[in-house]
Design a protein around this motif. Sequence first.
Motif, short mmCIF file in Angstrom:
data_model
loop_
_atom_site.label_atom_id
_atom_site.label_comp_id
_atom_site.label_asym_id
_atom_site.label_seq_id
_atom_site.Cartn_x
_atom_site.Cartn_y
_atom_site.Cartn_z
N UNK A 96 0.81 -1.21 0.00
CA UNK A 96 0.00 0.00 0.00
C UNK A 96 0.86 1.27 0.00
N UNK A 97 2.06 1.16 0.57
CA UNK A 97 2.95 2.33 0.66
C UNK A 97 4.31 1.96 0.06
N UNK A 98 4.80 2.80 -0.83
CA UNK A 98 6.13 2.58 -1.43
C UNK A 98 7.05 3.71 -0.99
N UNK A 99 8.20 3.36 -0.44
CA UNK A 99 9.20 4.34 -0.01
C UNK A 99 10.46 4.12 -0.86
N UNK A 100 10.98 5.17 -1.43
CA UNK A 100 12.18 4.96 -2.25
C UNK A 100 12.81 6.26 -2.71
N UNK A 101 13.87 6.11 -3.47
CA UNK A 101 14.56 7.27 -4.05
C UNK A 101 13.89 7.62 -5.38
N UNK A 102 14.64 8.25 -6.25
CA UNK A 102 14.10 8.81 -7.50
C UNK A 102 13.25 7.84 -8.30
N UNK A 103 13.74 6.62 -8.52
CA UNK A 103 13.05 5.67 -9.41
C UNK A 103 11.74 5.14 -8.83
N UNK A 104 11.51 5.37 -7.51
CA UNK A 104 10.26 4.90 -6.89
C UNK A 104 9.03 5.58 -7.49
N UNK A 105 9.26 6.70 -8.19
CA UNK A 105 8.13 7.40 -8.83
C UNK A 105 7.47 6.53 -9.91
N UNK A 106 8.20 5.50 -10.39
CA UNK A 106 7.66 4.60 -11.42
C UNK A 106 7.04 3.33 -10.83
N UNK A 107 6.94 3.26 -9.50
CA UNK A 107 6.40 2.05 -8.85
C UNK A 107 5.04 1.70 -9.45
#
Length: 453
Positions: free
Chosen positions: A17-28
Amino acid sequence: MGERYDEWTRIRNGQVRIVIGARSAVFAPLEDIGIIIMDEEHESTYKSDMSPKYDTVEVAIKRAKTFNGLIILGSATPSVVSTYRSEQGIYKRIELKERYNQIALPKIEIVDMREELKLGNKSIFSRLLYDEMQKCLEEKQQVILFLNRRGYSTFVSCRECGYVMKCPECGISLTYHKAENAAVCHYCGKMEPLPKMCPECGSKYIRHFGTGTEKVEELTSSMFPDYPIARLDLDTIKLKGSVDKIINDFRKEKTRILIGTQLVAKGLDFKNVGLVGIISADVILNIPDYRSAETTFQLVTQAAGRAGRGHKEGKVVIQTYNSDHYSIQASSEQNYKAFYDTELLLRRSLMYPPFSDIVQVIVIAKDEQVCKDGAQNVMEAVRGHLGKEFQNNIFEPQPLLINSRKEHYRYYILIKCPKGKRGKCLSAVEKVKKHINTGKKYQYSVSVDVNPY
């Protein structure tokens, strides 16, 4: 890569339900995005400089819109572009005007290092910074010293002929690292032994100049030998777990003085830091980039924000050779509006973002002359497509400061694209790029970056 794929699969299968990440996480690959939160939205690392050269903010806005979701951009020092968009009503601005614990902002003093030199002080420490460090340490408080330049010395040069050691791969000046006793490229990591004689003129007067965090650590140890010191930069965090150890030791007050690059300036919350010393606020100010004043204001403000986060008011000492510069003055007053108003006037007069988009067209070839001639041809072709209204906005080809591969040469053409004309500009550039990259007669290729860092 396997772990990344496992995480991607969990997201794709709806287990997350929640994605945490750096720049590329925007494409999750989420199916229904309700909100995207980008912390420290002003950071340059949100812009990818490798293909595909995307801007995370732009991708986030597109993705949130697709699901009728919300995007929050958070920053204590927002980018000039984001603030301008909030003034134009494109973004809604929400302000937090005081610290969460109601503690007053730290007291900030500027030291003009030119005056220190006149008084015979050639040290990297001003008298005020030294005295404040002594006082702070005696009161059982901790000190953070900030310098956004790692290594021991910033470059290796010959005093006889002016030769500067450069990376054979990237073309940028090498930084001397005392621990390795070598000159290191901070772009590709290549190491070169320190020459005993100048390769250009044969002189023995070749040595390292300038100051980096490694040298600051050495000098601090000699001046404050009774206090444990640690350094936090890319050179000290190479081993797994080293970041946690350095930060935890400082949090537990095992370390009394922490020296570091921008890694110490951002987000760290230590209650017992009574003093932050900014060794040189001019390091970023002198980078040839239209954003250099903005980056200086952001880093100095964020570094200053590490002081006085407990119950006592903190103190900040900013050392500079450019004490009258508007970004230094504004950061010392923690006055974002003063900085923003001046910066916006300059950006408007020079037609830099947010009043334009900067399009960088890069020409790549194996032969330098082919690259140079190719860049000239590309510029003329783009000019032909865009017509007279762009004549003064397309600049002559220049060699790229960093060539990431030895066997390739790169020249770039900059285009200042007025607001509202981005589509027309990129369409013309794309036509030229496609024509060259698909044509077999050309010995060079073309890539494009919009608003590069």
